[in-house]
Scaffold this motif. Structure first.
Motif, mmCIF file in Angstrom:
data_model
loop_
_atom_site.group_PDB
_atom_site.id
_atom_site.type_symbol
_atom_site.label_atom_id
_atom_site.label_comp_id
_atom_site.label_asym_id
_atom_site.label_seq_id
_atom_site.Cartn_x
_atom_site.Cartn_y
_atom_site.Cartn_z
ATOM 1 N N VAL A 299 31.961 34.245 12.342
ATOM 2 C CA VAL A 299 32.203 34.237 10.897
ATOM 3 C C VAL A 299 30.877 34.096 10.143
ATOM 4 C CG1 VAL A 299 33.241 32.913 9.010
ATOM 5 C CG2 VAL A 299 34.568 33.434 11.056
ATOM 6 N N CYS A 300 29.964 33.278 10.653
ATOM 7 C CA CYS A 300 28.654 33.119 10.006
ATOM 8 C C CYS A 300 27.865 34.416 10.037
ATOM 9 C CB CYS A 300 27.860 32.008 10.683
ATOM 10 S SG CYS A 300 28.486 30.373 10.309
ATOM 11 N N VAL A 301 27.897 35.125 11.151
ATOM 12 C CA VAL A 301 27.172 36.392 11.257
ATOM 13 C C VAL A 301 27.760 37.423 10.300
ATOM 14 C CG1 VAL A 301 26.678 38.332 12.785
ATOM 15 C CG2 VAL A 301 26.356 36.005 13.593
ATOM 16 N N VAL A 302 29.071 37.527 10.268
ATOM 17 C CA VAL A 302 29.715 38.496 9.380
ATOM 18 C C VAL A 302 29.446 38.143 7.917
ATOM 19 C CG1 VAL A 302 31.950 39.380 8.614
ATOM 20 C CG2 VAL A 302 31.463 39.157 11.046
ATOM 21 N N ALA A 303 29.508 36.859 7.584
ATOM 22 C CA ALA A 303 29.242 36.440 6.205
ATOM 23 C C ALA A 303 27.781 36.680 5.842
ATOM 24 C CB ALA A 303 29.593 34.964 6.028
ATOM 25 N N GLY A 304 26.872 36.473 6.779
ATOM 26 C CA GLY A 304 25.461 36.711 6.508
ATOM 27 C C GLY A 304 25.149 38.171 6.292
ATOM 28 N N LEU A 305 25.833 39.051 7.005
ATOM 29 C CA LEU A 305 25.597 40.481 6.851
ATOM 30 C C LEU A 305 26.222 41.038 5.580
ATOM 31 C CD1 LEU A 305 26.156 41.708 10.519
ATOM 32 C CD2 LEU A 305 23.993 41.494 9.290
ATOM 33 N N SER A 306 27.202 40.341 5.044
ATOM 34 C CA SER A 306 27.911 40.871 3.886
ATOM 35 C C SER A 306 27.325 40.414 2.564
ATOM 36 C CB SER A 306 29.385 40.469 3.950
ATOM 37 O OG SER A 306 29.503 39.064 3.803
ATOM 38 N N THR A 307 26.242 39.624 2.575
ATOM 39 C CA THR A 307 25.660 39.188 1.315
ATOM 40 C C THR A 307 24.895 40.339 0.677
ATOM 41 O OG1 THR A 307 23.668 38.397 2.405
ATOM 42 C CG2 THR A 307 25.427 36.800 2.042
ATOM 43 N N SER A 308 24.843 40.334 -0.622
ATOM 44 C CA SER A 308 24.196 41.431 -1.334
ATOM 45 C C SER A 308 22.772 41.094 -1.749
ATOM 46 C CB SER A 308 25.013 41.799 -2.573
ATOM 47 O OG SER A 308 25.054 40.693 -3.450
ATOM 48 N N THR A 309 22.308 39.878 -1.473
ATOM 49 C CA THR A 309 20.947 39.525 -1.851
ATOM 50 C C THR A 309 19.966 40.049 -0.826
ATOM 51 O OG1 THR A 309 21.084 37.410 -0.704
ATOM 52 C CG2 THR A 309 21.701 37.436 -3.031
ATOM 53 N N ASP A 310 18.769 40.310 -1.285
ATOM 54 C CA ASP A 310 17.720 40.807 -0.411
ATOM 55 C C ASP A 310 16.955 39.615 0.140
ATOM 56 O OD1 ASP A 310 15.889 42.327 0.917
ATOM 57 O OD2 ASP A 310 14.763 42.901 -0.861
ATOM 58 N N SER A 311 17.144 39.307 1.407
ATOM 59 C CA SER A 311 16.505 38.146 1.990
ATOM 60 C C SER A 311 15.035 38.374 2.270
ATOM 61 C CB SER A 311 17.205 37.743 3.286
ATOM 62 O OG SER A 311 17.101 38.796 4.229
ATOM 63 N N HIS A 312 14.592 39.613 2.260
ATOM 64 C CA HIS A 312 13.195 39.921 2.528
ATOM 65 C C HIS A 312 12.494 40.372 1.255
ATOM 66 C CE1 HIS A 312 13.825 39.501 6.784
ATOM 67 N NE2 HIS A 312 14.842 40.328 6.704
ATOM 68 N N SER A 313 12.790 39.671 0.170
ATOM 69 C CA SER A 313 12.184 40.076 -1.094
ATOM 70 C C SER A 313 10.694 39.738 -1.071
ATOM 71 C CB SER A 313 12.866 39.387 -2.263
ATOM 72 O OG SER A 313 12.721 37.988 -2.148
ATOM 73 N N ARG A 314 9.917 40.615 -1.661
ATOM 74 C CA ARG A 314 8.477 40.438 -1.695
ATOM 75 C C ARG A 314 8.098 39.567 -2.869
ATOM 76 N NH1 ARG A 314 5.508 46.024 -1.311
ATOM 77 N NH2 ARG A 314 3.886 44.570 -1.939
ATOM 78 N N ARG A 315 6.992 38.851 -2.698
ATOM 79 C CA ARG A 315 6.465 38.077 -3.811
ATOM 80 C C ARG A 315 5.902 39.033 -4.843
ATOM 81 N NH1 ARG A 315 2.487 33.801 -1.278
ATOM 82 N NH2 ARG A 315 1.915 33.733 -3.466
ATOM 83 N N PRO A 316 5.980 38.681 -6.106
ATOM 84 C CA PRO A 316 5.412 39.566 -7.127
ATOM 85 C C PRO A 316 3.903 39.669 -6.953
ATOM 86 C CG PRO A 316 6.194 37.525 -8.104
ATOM 87 C CD PRO A 316 6.615 37.518 -6.673
#
Length: 65
Positions: free
Chosen positions: A23-40
């Motif tokens: 359930v944690c893996v499925v929930a983690g894959l379904s998030t819409s946020t970008d976890s690898h966002s770059r610093r400005p």
């Protein structure tokens, strides 16, 4: 509960820990946020005030900007 479950175990008998991990893996894959966002990017003005934050070294100090 008239709705179908989101996850259905077809074969095997998972332990509660295994099911929670799934359930944690499925929930983690379904998030819409970008976890690898770059610093400005820092502006040249900001980099001049904090040269160590620019990621350059003394070798690059002689290179053109």
């Amino acid at each position: 509960m008239d709705e179908e479950p989101l996850v259905n175990v077809v074969r095997g008998t998972p332990t509660p820990e295994e099911l929670a991990a799934l359930v944690c893996v499925v929930a983690g894959l379904s998030t819409s946020t970008d976890s690898h966002s770059r610093r400005p990017e820092m502006s040249a003005w900001t980099r001049s005030a904090r040269p160590a934050a620019g990621g350059t070294s003394w070798r690059g100090s002689a290179l053109p900007r």
